[in-house]
Design an enzyme around this catalytic site. Structure first.
Site, PDB file in Angstrom:
ATOM      1  N   ILE A  15     -17.088 -17.021  79.921  1.00  0.00           N
ATOM      2  CA  ILE A  15     -17.554 -17.582  81.200  1.00  0.00           C
ATOM      3  C   ILE A  15     -16.681 -16.998  82.303  1.00  0.00           C
ATOM      4  CG2 ILE A  15     -17.839 -19.692  82.572  1.00  0.00           C
ATOM      5  CD1 ILE A  15     -18.118 -21.210  79.855  1.00  0.00           C
ATOM      6  N   TYR A  18     -14.865 -17.050  89.594  1.00  0.00           N
ATOM      7  CA  TYR A  18     -14.416 -16.261  90.750  1.00  0.00           C
ATOM      8  C   TYR A  18     -14.125 -17.138  91.968  1.00  0.00           C
ATOM      9  CZ  TYR A  18     -19.262 -17.027  92.037  1.00  0.00           C
ATOM     10  OH  TYR A  18     -20.467 -17.627  92.333  1.00  0.00           O
ATOM     11  N   GLU A  95     -21.259 -27.274  88.442  1.00  0.00           N
ATOM     12  CA  GLU A  95     -21.743 -26.087  89.156  1.00  0.00           C
ATOM     13  C   GLU A  95     -23.212 -26.167  89.546  1.00  0.00           C
ATOM     14  OE1 GLU A  95     -18.450 -25.008  89.563  1.00  0.00           O
ATOM     15  OE2 GLU A  95     -19.572 -23.167  89.779  1.00  0.00           O
TER      16      GLU A  95
HETATM   17  N1  GSH Z   1     -19.085 -20.424  90.442  1.00  0.00           N
HETATM   18  C1  GSH Z   1     -17.902 -20.023  91.163  1.00  0.00           C
HETATM   19  C2  GSH Z   1     -17.594 -21.002  92.232  1.00  0.00           C
HETATM   20  C3  GSH Z   1     -17.305 -22.294  91.605  1.00  0.00           C
HETATM   21  C4  GSH Z   1     -17.063 -23.312  92.629  1.00  0.00           C
HETATM   22  O1  GSH Z   1     -16.194 -23.160  93.460  1.00  0.00           O
HETATM   23  N2  GSH Z   1     -17.888 -24.337  92.495  1.00  0.00           N
HETATM   24  C5  GSH Z   1     -17.652 -25.538  93.228  1.00  0.00           C
HETATM   25  C6  GSH Z   1     -18.962 -26.279  93.300  1.00  0.00           C
HETATM   26  S1  GSH Z   1     -19.639 -26.193  94.881  1.00  0.00           S
HETATM   27  C7  GSH Z   1     -16.622 -26.335  92.486  1.00  0.00           C
HETATM   28  O2  GSH Z   1     -16.647 -26.391  91.281  1.00  0.00           O
HETATM   29  N3  GSH Z   1     -15.708 -26.935  93.178  1.00  0.00           N
HETATM   30  C8  GSH Z   1     -14.703 -27.738  92.517  1.00  0.00           C
HETATM   31  C9  GSH Z   1     -13.581 -27.898  93.511  1.00  0.00           C
HETATM   32  O3  GSH Z   1     -13.800 -27.502  94.657  1.00  0.00           O
HETATM   33  O4  GSH Z   1     -12.529 -28.397  93.128  1.00  0.00           O
HETATM   34  C10 GSH Z   1     -16.761 -19.837  90.186  1.00  0.00           C
HETATM   35  O5  GSH Z   1     -17.065 -19.236  89.164  1.00  0.00           O
HETATM   36  O6  GSH Z   1     -15.598 -20.201  90.391  1.00  0.00           O
END
Ligand code: GSH
Length: 196
Positions: A15, A18, A95
């Site tokens: 997985i 990023y 997500e």
């Molecule tokens: N899918 C990206 C971005 C993931 C991301 O930042 N998703 C947000 C959802 S909007 C999240 O999980 N946020 C958790 C946080 O901000 O602590 C990744 O692989 O890191």
């Protein structure tokens, strides 16, 4: 390859993270590798009305935009056995349900010599998502991040931890989009912090 094909009955799955996943995966995994994927650039163009914002003041988080010559650095996590189902179940809520991200399959290239590329699952928010915000100037993005917070914390934390990951784990990689926003946010909040 479709996400369901990479997942179907697998006892091992990579997985790729990023954004917040690079510093807060919050699922059990066997091992992780730093590396990159080709053909995508990371941009603070996705809205977030749960983790780092709310409906009135959505925050800005990262997503991936297809661009042939671009590459995005992050972390790939290998999950095995029961970790596969556990991680996918958790990430589906974090997500997809709460974040509006969809799954895609990409080729992840681990850093370092003699490392073979692997197929990895990645969560990407696309422009047709209702909370997708799209491009904006560095100043506009910084101004939004500087004032937003959600159930997982302040939008500034999200930005600074991602910038810190890149400086510490990918010191030879430049990311003008990320670091220009970080510089603009710090310029915005510094007077406030020092005035107090
Ligand atoms: N899918 C990206 C971005 C993931 C991301 O930042 N998703 C947000 C959802 S909007 C999240 O999980 N946020 C958790 C946080 O901000 O602590 C990744 O692989 O890191």
């Amino acid at each position: 390859m479709k996400p369901q094909d990479i997942i179907a009955g697998k006892s091992s799955l990579w997985i790729f993270g990023y954004g917040s996943l690079v510093w807060k995966p919050d699922f059990k995994y066997k091992r992780s590798k730093i590396g990159y994927i080709k053909g995508y650039k990371r941009r603070f163009w996705h809205g977030d009305n749960f983790h780092r914002g709310d409906d009135e003041m959505p925050g800005r988080v990262v997503t991936l935009i297809e661009e042939d010559d671009a590459c995005t650095w992050g972390v790939a996590f290998e999950v095995t056995g029961s970790q596969v189902e556990e991680s996918l179940k958790y990430l589906n809520v974090r997500e997809a349900v709460r974040g509006g991200y969809l799954t895609q399959v990409v080729e992840f290239v681990p850093q370092g010599a003699n490392q073979s590329p692997v197929q990895a699952l990645v969560y990407i928010a696309t422009p047709d998502n209702p909370i997708y915000l799209g491009p904006a100037s560095t100043e506009e993005i910084a101004a939004q991040i500087a004032v937003c917070k959600g159930k997982s914390g302040h939008n500034i934390e999200y930005l600074l931890r991602l910038a810190e990951f890149m400086r510490v784990s990918c010191p030879d990689v430049d990311d003008p989009h990320l670091f220009s926003i970080e510089k603009a946010v710090l310029a915005t909040i510094r007077p406030i912090l020092l005035a107090g």
